[in-house]
Design a protein around this motif. Structure first.
Motif, PDB file in Angstrom:
ATOM      1  N   HIS A  57       9.510  20.060   0.893  1.00  0.00           N
ATOM      2  CA  HIS A  57       9.820  19.383  -0.365  1.00  0.00           C
ATOM      3  C   HIS A  57       8.987  18.110  -0.475  1.00  0.00           C
ATOM      4  CE1 HIS A  57      11.819  17.480  -3.673  1.00  0.00           C
ATOM      5  NE2 HIS A  57      12.336  16.526  -2.910  1.00  0.00           N
ATOM      6  N   ILE A  58       8.169  18.015  -1.494  1.00  0.00           N
ATOM      7  CA  ILE A  58       7.298  16.862  -1.680  1.00  0.00           C
ATOM      8  C   ILE A  58       8.041  15.845  -2.539  1.00  0.00           C
ATOM      9  CG2 ILE A  58       5.071  16.051  -2.527  1.00  0.00           C
ATOM     10  CD1 ILE A  58       3.959  18.813  -2.076  1.00  0.00           C
ATOM     11  N   HIS A  59       8.387  14.725  -1.946  1.00  0.00           N
ATOM     12  CA  HIS A  59       9.091  13.672  -2.669  1.00  0.00           C
ATOM     13  C   HIS A  59       8.126  12.949  -3.606  1.00  0.00           C
ATOM     14  CE1 HIS A  59      12.849  13.809  -0.268  1.00  0.00           C
ATOM     15  NE2 HIS A  59      12.041  14.261   0.668  1.00  0.00           N
ATOM     16  N   HIS A  60       8.696  12.363  -4.670  1.00  0.00           N
ATOM     17  CA  HIS A  60       7.816  11.705  -5.642  1.00  0.00           C
ATOM     18  C   HIS A  60       7.256  10.396  -5.128  1.00  0.00           C
ATOM     19  CE1 HIS A  60      12.094  10.721  -6.694  1.00  0.00           C
ATOM     20  NE2 HIS A  60      11.632   9.478  -6.757  1.00  0.00           N
ATOM     21  N   VAL A  61       7.725   9.937  -3.966  1.00  0.00           N
ATOM     22  CA  VAL A  61       7.099   8.764  -3.366  1.00  0.00           C
ATOM     23  C   VAL A  61       5.654   9.062  -2.976  1.00  0.00           C
ATOM     24  CG1 VAL A  61       7.893   9.318  -1.031  1.00  0.00           C
ATOM     25  CG2 VAL A  61       7.403   6.962  -1.624  1.00  0.00           C
ATOM     26  N   VAL A  62       5.358  10.325  -2.677  1.00  0.00           N
ATOM     27  CA  VAL A  62       3.981  10.699  -2.339  1.00  0.00           C
ATOM     28  C   VAL A  62       3.062  10.491  -3.537  1.00  0.00           C
ATOM     29  CG1 VAL A  62       2.505  12.598  -1.564  1.00  0.00           C
ATOM     30  CG2 VAL A  62       4.820  12.357  -0.642  1.00  0.00           C
ATOM     31  N   PHE A  63       3.497  10.934  -4.703  1.00  0.00           N
ATOM     32  CA  PHE A  63       2.699  10.717  -5.912  1.00  0.00           C
ATOM     33  C   PHE A  63       2.604   9.225  -6.241  1.00  0.00           C
ATOM     34  CE2 PHE A  63       4.810  14.858  -6.243  1.00  0.00           C
ATOM     35  CZ  PHE A  63       3.706  15.690  -6.352  1.00  0.00           C
ATOM     36  N   GLY A  64       3.659   8.483  -5.942  1.00  0.00           N
ATOM     37  CA  GLY A  64       3.622   7.053  -6.186  1.00  0.00           C
ATOM     38  C   GLY A  64       2.592   6.346  -5.335  1.00  0.00           C
ATOM     39  N   VAL A  65       2.492   6.738  -4.074  1.00  0.00           N
ATOM     40  CA  VAL A  65       1.489   6.128  -3.198  1.00  0.00           C
ATOM     41  C   VAL A  65       0.080   6.418  -3.711  1.00  0.00           C
ATOM     42  CG1 VAL A  65       0.519   6.195  -0.873  1.00  0.00           C
ATOM     43  CG2 VAL A  65       2.993   6.137  -1.186  1.00  0.00           C
ATOM     44  N   VAL A  66      -0.156   7.636  -4.162  1.00  0.00           N
ATOM     45  CA  VAL A  66      -1.481   7.990  -4.688  1.00  0.00           C
ATOM     46  C   VAL A  66      -1.795   7.182  -5.938  1.00  0.00           C
ATOM     47  CG1 VAL A  66      -2.863   9.862  -5.664  1.00  0.00           C
ATOM     48  CG2 VAL A  66      -1.381  10.302  -3.690  1.00  0.00           C
ATOM     49  N   LEU A  67      -0.838   7.055  -6.847  1.00  0.00           N
ATOM     50  CA  LEU A  67      -1.076   6.283  -8.072  1.00  0.00           C
ATOM     51  C   LEU A  67      -1.282   4.802  -7.771  1.00  0.00           C
ATOM     52  CD1 LEU A  67       1.495   7.924 -10.527  1.00  0.00           C
ATOM     53  CD2 LEU A  67      -0.988   8.192 -10.511  1.00  0.00           C
ATOM     54  N   MET A  68      -0.529   4.254  -6.836  1.00  0.00           N
ATOM     55  CA  MET A  68      -0.733   2.862  -6.468  1.00  0.00           C
ATOM     56  C   MET A  68      -2.115   2.647  -5.864  1.00  0.00           C
ATOM     57  SD  MET A  68       2.938   1.652  -4.854  1.00  0.00           S
ATOM     58  CE  MET A  68       2.295   0.011  -4.525  1.00  0.00           C
ATOM     59  N   LEU A  69      -2.565   3.589  -5.072  1.00  0.00           N
ATOM     60  CA  LEU A  69      -3.900   3.472  -4.482  1.00  0.00           C
ATOM     61  C   LEU A  69      -4.979   3.520  -5.550  1.00  0.00           C
ATOM     62  CD1 LEU A  69      -5.550   3.317  -1.866  1.00  0.00           C
ATOM     63  CD2 LEU A  69      -5.542   5.818  -1.803  1.00  0.00           C
ATOM     64  N   LEU A  70      -4.841   4.453  -6.493  1.00  0.00           N
ATOM     65  CA  LEU A  70      -5.825   4.555  -7.568  1.00  0.00           C
ATOM     66  C   LEU A  70      -5.812   3.299  -8.440  1.00  0.00           C
ATOM     67  CD1 LEU A  70      -5.326   8.283  -8.660  1.00  0.00           C
ATOM     68  CD2 LEU A  70      -7.201   7.317  -7.305  1.00  0.00           C
ATOM     69  N   GLY A  71      -4.636   2.877  -8.858  1.00  0.00           N
ATOM     70  CA  GLY A  71      -4.558   1.697  -9.711  1.00  0.00           C
ATOM     71  C   GLY A  71      -5.007   0.431  -9.011  1.00  0.00           C
ATOM     72  N   GLY A  72      -4.655   0.272  -7.736  1.00  0.00           N
ATOM     73  CA  GLY A  72      -5.053  -0.926  -7.014  1.00  0.00           C
ATOM     74  C   GLY A  72      -6.545  -1.003  -6.782  1.00  0.00           C
ATOM     75  N   VAL A  73      -7.133   0.100  -6.358  1.00  0.00           N
ATOM     76  CA  VAL A  73      -8.580   0.104  -6.129  1.00  0.00           C
ATOM     77  C   VAL A  73      -9.335  -0.098  -7.435  1.00  0.00           C
ATOM     78  CG1 VAL A  73     -10.520   1.534  -5.381  1.00  0.00           C
ATOM     79  CG2 VAL A  73      -8.406   1.496  -4.049  1.00  0.00           C
ATOM     80  N   ALA A  74      -8.865   0.532  -8.514  1.00  0.00           N
ATOM     81  CA  ALA A  74      -9.521   0.336  -9.813  1.00  0.00           C
ATOM     82  C   ALA A  74      -9.403  -1.110 -10.277  1.00  0.00           C
ATOM     83  CB  ALA A  74      -8.909   1.278 -10.845  1.00  0.00           C
ATOM     84  N   GLY A  75      -8.257  -1.739 -10.039  1.00  0.00           N
ATOM     85  CA  GLY A  75      -8.101  -3.135 -10.431  1.00  0.00           C
ATOM     86  C   GLY A  75      -9.040  -4.058  -9.687  1.00  0.00           C
ATOM     87  N   PHE A  76      -9.288  -3.768  -8.417  1.00  0.00           N
ATOM     88  CA  PHE A  76     -10.251  -4.576  -7.665  1.00  0.00           C
ATOM     89  C   PHE A  76     -11.696  -4.265  -8.057  1.00  0.00           C
ATOM     90  CE2 PHE A  76      -6.716  -4.753  -4.503  1.00  0.00           C
ATOM     91  CZ  PHE A  76      -6.555  -6.133  -4.526  1.00  0.00           C
ATOM     92  N   ALA A  77     -11.946  -3.017  -8.437  1.00  0.00           N
ATOM     93  CA  ALA A  77     -13.334  -2.627  -8.715  1.00  0.00           C
ATOM     94  C   ALA A  77     -13.797  -3.077 -10.085  1.00  0.00           C
ATOM     95  CB  ALA A  77     -13.468  -1.102  -8.596  1.00  0.00           C
ATOM     96  N   ILE A  78     -12.892  -3.256 -11.047  1.00  0.00           N
ATOM     97  CA  ILE A  78     -13.280  -3.661 -12.402  1.00  0.00           C
ATOM     98  C   ILE A  78     -13.464  -5.168 -12.419  1.00  0.00           C
ATOM     99  CG2 ILE A  78     -12.570  -3.718 -14.810  1.00  0.00           C
ATOM    100  CD1 ILE A  78     -10.898  -1.205 -14.219  1.00  0.00           C
ATOM    101  N   PRO A  79     -14.653  -5.652 -12.763  1.00  0.00           N
ATOM    102  CA  PRO A  79     -14.905  -7.103 -12.675  1.00  0.00           C
ATOM    103  C   PRO A  79     -14.175  -7.911 -13.741  1.00  0.00           C
ATOM    104  CG  PRO A  79     -16.824  -5.980 -13.568  1.00  0.00           C
ATOM    105  CD  PRO A  79     -15.866  -4.913 -13.166  1.00  0.00           C
ATOM    106  N   GLU A  80     -14.086  -7.399 -14.948  1.00  0.00           N
ATOM    107  CA  GLU A  80     -13.481  -8.151 -16.042  1.00  0.00           C
ATOM    108  C   GLU A  80     -11.966  -7.975 -16.015  1.00  0.00           C
ATOM    109  OE1 GLU A  80     -13.053 -10.741 -19.004  1.00  0.00           O
ATOM    110  OE2 GLU A  80     -14.950 -10.262 -18.042  1.00  0.00           O
TER     111      GLU A  80
END
Length: 318
Positions: free
Chosen positions: A55-78
């Protein structure tokens, strides 16, 4: 309304935080509606996500989304660009999914619908409260910084710096005292409203808190006051909070497996079929049964004791 939003959110650079806040709340509400419908076994709704028997808990999807959003926030200069705003929204979605299963991370068990699962709802409420205060422009511990002094007032800057550091240290100390006294909400809100910290620090500690265990002797006057306040004021507030949590997030009434094991073991020890049943203790078939204890075939049998056989051998010798 649009002018207020532009002045307080957009112009102050809080638009990414606002998108995080909205995405967090919307995702949490949708997640709770989703899991409640799944638990109710509604035919036309989704089912749990599984990979084989896992059973895949939705915390797994949350970790992936946090990683994507966090890395994108650091990568975007403006900072104020729309991609950065979208990254903040993705991060908010992931944070909601992760905190919604905070109890699973804390206990390393699937306690989502049990009593301990309410810790997830508490974590979500704390995150919403802190983010809301940040949106209003309230700074934690008074961390507003020191303004640049006017020309000719440079000598006052060291004094202001000392006062500022002392104020932050005092607020942080009061927050620690409030938390040690078991007043979680008072300590967290007091980080943004220091006057609340003073109220929480001077009040009596909650029973069972570290402060109470360390400084309140059982049966002492302060301990009795703490218990009396807990029953008179705190318990009704806790019941109201649980009612709100269950109205939003569903009932956490599932009995955890370890509690079921304890109940079954206590039932076995209290069951006459296990303790007082003659078939277990006083039953002749178990204790007094000749076939078990007094039966000659068991005690006097030559094949079992050998006593008559030894006598026979003596007679042969004689």
């Amino acid at each position: 309304m649009a002018e207020f939003f532009t002045r307080r959110i957009v112009d102050t650079g809080r638009l990414p935080l606002f998108c995080f806040f909205v995405a967090f709340i919307v995702t949490f509400v949708f997640t709770r509606v989703n899991v409640r419908l799944i638990r109710a076994n509604v035919r036309w709704w989704f089912r749990n996500v599984k990979a084989g028997d896992v059973h895949i808990h939705h915390v797994v999807f949350g970790v992936v989304l946090m990683l994507l959003g966090g890395v994108a926030g650091f990568a975007i200069p403006e900072v104020r660009s729309w991609p950065n705003v979208l990254a903040a929204g993705v991060f908010g979605m992931g944070a909601a999914l992760v905190l919604d299963e905070f109890a699973l991370i804390l206990h390393l068990q699937d306690v989502y619908w049990t009593e301990r699962g309410r810790a997830s709802v508490d974590a979500v409420f704390v995150a919403i409260a802190v983010t809301g205060l940040l949106l209003l422009g309230v700074h934690p511990l008074g961390l507003t910084g020191i303004q640049q002094p006017e020309p000719g007032e440079e000598i006052t800057r060291p004094v202001l710096l000392v006062v500022y550091v002392a104020s932050v240290t005092a607020n942080l100390g009061l927050a620690v005292v409030a938390l040690l006294k078991g007043k979680i909400w008072t300590g967290l809100i007091g980080l943004f409203v220091p006057a609340v910290l003073i109220f929480g620090a001077i009040r009596v500690a909650r029973p069972g808190s570290p402060w109470s265990r360390w400084l309140y002797a059982p049966g002492s006057r302060k301990h009795r006051r703490a218990v009396r306040r807990e029953e008179r004021y705190r318990r009704p507030m806790i019941r109201a909070k649980i009612w709100i949590q269950e109205f939003i997030a569903g009932r956490h009434d599932l009995i955890p497996p370890e509690s079921r094991l304890r109940r079954s073991s206590s039932t076995r020890t209290g069951d006459p079929n296990r303790t007082g049943d003659p078939g277990r203790t006083g039953d002749p078939g178990r204790t007094g049964d000749p076939s078990r204890t007094g039966d000659p075939s068991r005690t006097g049998d030559p094949d079992q004791t050998g006593e008559p056989r030894r006598r026979g051998r003596r007679s042969r010798v004689d």
